[in-house]
Write an enzyme that holds these catalytic residues in place. Structure first.
Site, PDB file in Angstrom:
ATOM      1  N   CYS A 109      17.219  -0.501  -0.202  1.00  0.00           N
ATOM      2  CA  CYS A 109      15.834  -0.785   0.178  1.00  0.00           C
ATOM      3  C   CYS A 109      15.770  -1.947   1.146  1.00  0.00           C
ATOM      4  CB  CYS A 109      14.995  -1.090  -1.060  1.00  0.00           C
ATOM      5  SG  CYS A 109      13.312  -1.596  -0.684  1.00  0.00           S
ATOM      6  N   GLY A 110      15.038  -1.756   2.236  1.00  0.00           N
ATOM      7  CA  GLY A 110      14.921  -2.822   3.206  1.00  0.00           C
ATOM      8  C   GLY A 110      13.740  -3.726   2.965  1.00  0.00           C
TER       9      GLY A 110
END
Length: 271
Positions: A109-110
């Protein structure tokens, strides 16, 4: 702590019809990387330890914290529980607000831990003018990537981000357990070497979410190619910024979702 990208792990391999045997298999290394700006802690990323200085440099650029020429130094320190990386900016540089985070940035997840919606989707600068790319350069880049993606080939558990020239030859490669980390490492390496991302295109071995589009724009790319599908928001953000977005790239074809004018030679026929 070693910066080895992978380690051998024992496993039991099962194959039909009911045969099992002990084996050893390469597994990618994943460690906690604490990132700070001018000594102020910002977030913790879960990443492959090799190339963490480039990861921090690229994160600084693609998150819009500072421009490449505003980064004075990147200091990496080894700790018992992971790595600490501090990005020092040049004196007088106006550090722009990084997306505030409360949770660690997990490898998948960014935007983990971003506190407000306004921090998640922020205004983008226009994409670089870029250069014309032949459609044939896309499958050429896929073939070249397969040949040089050593960590991914040995572990089948990592992502890669590559910078390719107009002919589809891989010029720089970054690999990591996280797709955002791989792209940030590539952005950092290109900034360190003074390369122009608009002189070719970026290739990623993952789906193309809107954060990947934003990072490509901020690193100066005019075109990004993904092997998997884009999200609707990724397409909209690419259209808004003027980035060419190519996805579902395969040896026998690909789909162009925005700014098809950068792709030339043997234009695709519309059925």
């Amino acid at each position: 702590m070693s910066d080895a990208s992978a380690r051998l792990r024992p496993a039991l391999e099962w194959r039909a019809p009911g045969r099992a045997a002990p084996i050893e298999r390469w597994a990618p290394t994943e460690v906690a990387v604490g990132l700070s700006f001018d000594g102020r802690p910002h977030t913790v990323l879960m990443a492959t330890p090799r190339g963490v200085a480039d990861l921090a440099r690229g994160f600084t650029i693609t998150e819009g914290v500072a421009a490449p020429d505003e980064i004075a130094s990147v200091e990496v320190r080894e700790e018992e529980l992971g790595l600490l990386v501090d990005v020092r900016l040049v004196e007088g540089a106006a550090r722009r607000k990084a997306r505030p985070r409360k949770l660690e940035g997990r490898s998948s997840c960014g935007l983990c831990g971003v506190q407000r919606l306004a921090d998640a989707v922020r205004p983008l600068p226009p994409a670089a003018a870029g250069v014309s790319i032949a459609h044939a350069a896309v499958p050429a880049a896929l073939a070249d990537l397969e040949a040089v993606q050593a960590l991914g080939r040995s572990t089948r558990a990592t992502h890669a981000a590559a910078f390719c020239d107009v002919d589809g030859r891989v010029q720089l490669l970054a690999e990591d357990v996280g797709r955002h980390n791989a792209l940030d490492k590539l952005a950092g390496a290109m900034a360190r070497e003074g390369r122009d991302a608009g002189a070719g295109f970026v290739l990623v071995t993952s789906r193309c979410s809107f954060e990947m589009v934003e990072k490509a724009v901020r690193m100066g790319a005019g075109m990004i190619v993904a092997v998997s599908a884009p999200t609707d928001l990724a397409v909209r953000r690419a259209e808004e910024a003027g980035l060419t977005l190519v996805a579902l790239a395969r040896p026998d074809g690909h789909m162009v979702f925005s700014r098809p004018d950068r792709l030339v030679e043997a234009a695709l026929e519309v059925a």
